[in-house]
Design a protein around this motif. Sequence first.
Motif, PDB file in Angstrom:
ATOM      1  N   ALA A 373     -58.317   7.996  22.318  1.00 40.42           N
ATOM      2  CA  ALA A 373     -56.976   7.532  22.677  1.00 40.42           C
ATOM      3  C   ALA A 373     -56.909   6.012  22.853  1.00 40.42           C
ATOM      4  N   SER A 374     -58.074   5.347  22.786  1.00 43.86           N
ATOM      5  CA  SER A 374     -58.108   3.931  23.190  1.00 43.86           C
ATOM      6  C   SER A 374     -57.624   2.948  22.125  1.00 43.86           C
ATOM      7  N   GLY A 375     -57.601   3.359  20.881  1.00 38.64           N
ATOM      8  CA  GLY A 375     -57.203   2.428  19.815  1.00 38.64           C
ATOM      9  C   GLY A 375     -58.352   1.540  19.346  1.00 38.64           C
ATOM     10  N   TYR A 376     -59.547   1.727  19.911  1.00 38.69           N
ATOM     11  CA  TYR A 376     -60.718   0.897  19.579  1.00 38.69           C
ATOM     12  C   TYR A 376     -61.016   0.938  18.081  1.00 38.69           C
ATOM     13  N   GLU A 377     -61.009   2.168  17.544  1.00 31.96           N
ATOM     14  CA  GLU A 377     -61.404   2.342  16.140  1.00 31.96           C
ATOM     15  C   GLU A 377     -60.459   1.601  15.186  1.00 31.96           C
ATOM     16  N   LYS A 378     -59.175   1.693  15.468  1.00 32.38           N
ATOM     17  CA  LYS A 378     -58.177   1.026  14.609  1.00 32.38           C
ATOM     18  C   LYS A 378     -58.373  -0.474  14.619  1.00 32.38           C
ATOM     19  N   ARG A 379     -58.571  -0.998  15.845  1.00 34.79           N
ATOM     20  CA  ARG A 379     -58.759  -2.441  15.964  1.00 34.79           C
ATOM     21  C   ARG A 379     -60.048  -2.859  15.261  1.00 34.79           C
ATOM     22  N   ALA A 380     -61.115  -2.089  15.491  1.00 29.26           N
ATOM     23  CA  ALA A 380     -62.406  -2.427  14.864  1.00 29.26           C
ATOM     24  C   ALA A 380     -62.262  -2.397  13.347  1.00 29.26           C
ATOM     25  N   ALA A 381     -61.546  -1.410  12.824  1.00 24.99           N
ATOM     26  CA  ALA A 381     -61.382  -1.295  11.371  1.00 24.99           C
ATOM     27  C   ALA A 381     -60.678  -2.541  10.830  1.00 24.99           C
ATOM     28  N   ARG A 382     -59.643  -2.966  11.527  1.00 22.01           N
ATOM     29  CA  ARG A 382     -58.870  -4.127  11.082  1.00 22.01           C
ATOM     30  C   ARG A 382     -59.753  -5.387  11.083  1.00 22.01           C
ATOM     31  N   GLU A 383     -60.401  -5.605  12.218  1.00 20.77           N
ATOM     32  CA  GLU A 383     -61.190  -6.832  12.352  1.00 20.77           C
ATOM     33  C   GLU A 383     -62.400  -6.842  11.409  1.00 20.77           C
ATOM     34  N   ARG A 384     -63.023  -5.701  11.295  1.00 15.63           N
ATOM     35  CA  ARG A 384     -64.266  -5.664  10.506  1.00 15.63           C
ATOM     36  C   ARG A 384     -63.979  -5.682   9.002  1.00 15.63           C
ATOM     37  N   ARG A 385     -62.834  -5.140   8.631  1.00 12.24           N
ATOM     38  CA  ARG A 385     -62.432  -5.224   7.218  1.00 12.24           C
ATOM     39  C   ARG A 385     -62.300  -6.704   6.839  1.00 12.24           C
ATOM     40  N   ALA A 386     -61.633  -7.445   7.713  1.00  9.87           N
ATOM     41  CA  ALA A 386     -61.431  -8.872   7.445  1.00  9.87           C
ATOM     42  C   ALA A 386     -62.777  -9.599   7.412  1.00  9.87           C
ATOM     43  N   LYS A 387     -63.641  -9.251   8.359  1.00 11.31           N
ATOM     44  CA  LYS A 387     -64.964  -9.896   8.424  1.00 11.31           C
ATOM     45  C   LYS A 387     -65.769  -9.625   7.152  1.00 11.31           C
TER      46      LYS A 387
END
Length: 400
Positions: A373-387
């Motif tokens: 429920a934390s949204g961690y995965e979505k944020r990580a996906a966004r940031e790491r895709r860019a990285k």
Amino acid sequence: MKMTSAAADRIIGRLLRFQLEVPSWGFADTGTRFGKFLQDAAAVDLADKFEDAGCTHAVTGITPTVAVHVLWDFPDGYDPAVKRLAGEHGVRIGSINPNLFQDQRYKFGSVTNRDPGVRKAALGHVFDSIEIGRKTRSKYLSLWFADGANYPGQADIRRRKRRAAAALKQIHRALPPGMTALVEYKPFEPATYFTDFFDWGSSYVFCKAAGPRAKVLVDTGHHLPGCNIEQIVAWLIDEKMLGGFHFNDRKYADDDLTVGSIDPYQVFRILNEIAAYEHETSRDLPIAYMIDQSHTVKPKVQAMIQTTCTVQELFARALCVDRGALAASRDRQDTVGSEEVLRSAFSTDVAPLLRAVRDKLGVPRDPLGAFRASGYEKRAARERRAKREALPAAGDQSYA
Ligand code: RM4
Ligand code: MN
Ligand code: MN
């Protein structure tokens, strides 16, 4: 089974002292020999791995250390800043895993290779790994040798055995005080005909040859089908030679599935041997509990949280075994009664115990639910895709 509050307190107390180590490689993209399936949220670098491990620890409260694989985590050598980096994410560096299987020169073995130059290079890498462990104050050097042969006649089994024993001796001599070498075994893969460290007996022989700070590491996925792992564990405990575990589950071979996904009763029976010994001696067994899994299709952090909670839950069940009732029914040679004591512990509702433990640790009562429920995965996906996109095209370094 009815539980007294003293019994519940004892179990809660033990669970509060139970910690598991997570592997850095379990957060990175991984695959099989046929290829990798990539995940946007998979860790790109060591900082991401520490972030994921830190998140796992934040919701479970029992995974404060991260195992590192020297080649994959320190490709450009060890930088002392990584200690601080781990700390920033609320975790510490745990066991150090040298890599003696990827370099081209290890085609015919590392420490068992007939070429002394290759053996020297392999030992050199282990010594470098020990040095990293000294700097990170790691308690464990975790050794897995992929050495072996693919065909009958290819290699001299006895000579290789002696070379392995000699290497272990040298490694043992190089260990700083407070560091233990854990020696893993595996019956096959990548070698198909034999591996040099092929079962618990071979690791036992090598550890004995090495010295008192070498112990056997049981990777639960590294056994031939039908093997009675809890018996191996019981023997190693009795011989004071059990160093720890690499937990994972398997259906066929070394599948690296999440613990208990195929056979939770087996994990329970293994942990029952630990609980029985601890009950008899009133001491915690001083061993390393580690996870060794690479998740090919499950999202990484979810799989790690799921695994952590499963091991904790199965240990709680093992701690529920009524030792008095078991001893009494064994005395009566009551086979059914004895088995029922185990079965009843295995089916105990341990949710209230786990809730109490999590409340005391100050973590969510439902760690997996909280994470999802934390949204961690979505944020990580966004940031790491860019990285990832900003990186120069990466070579296919490793399977994990
Ligand atoms: C091996 C073994 C080692 C692990 C590598 C990645 O099969 O289980 O423990 O370091 O995989
Ligand atoms: Mn392993
Ligand atoms: Mn393995």
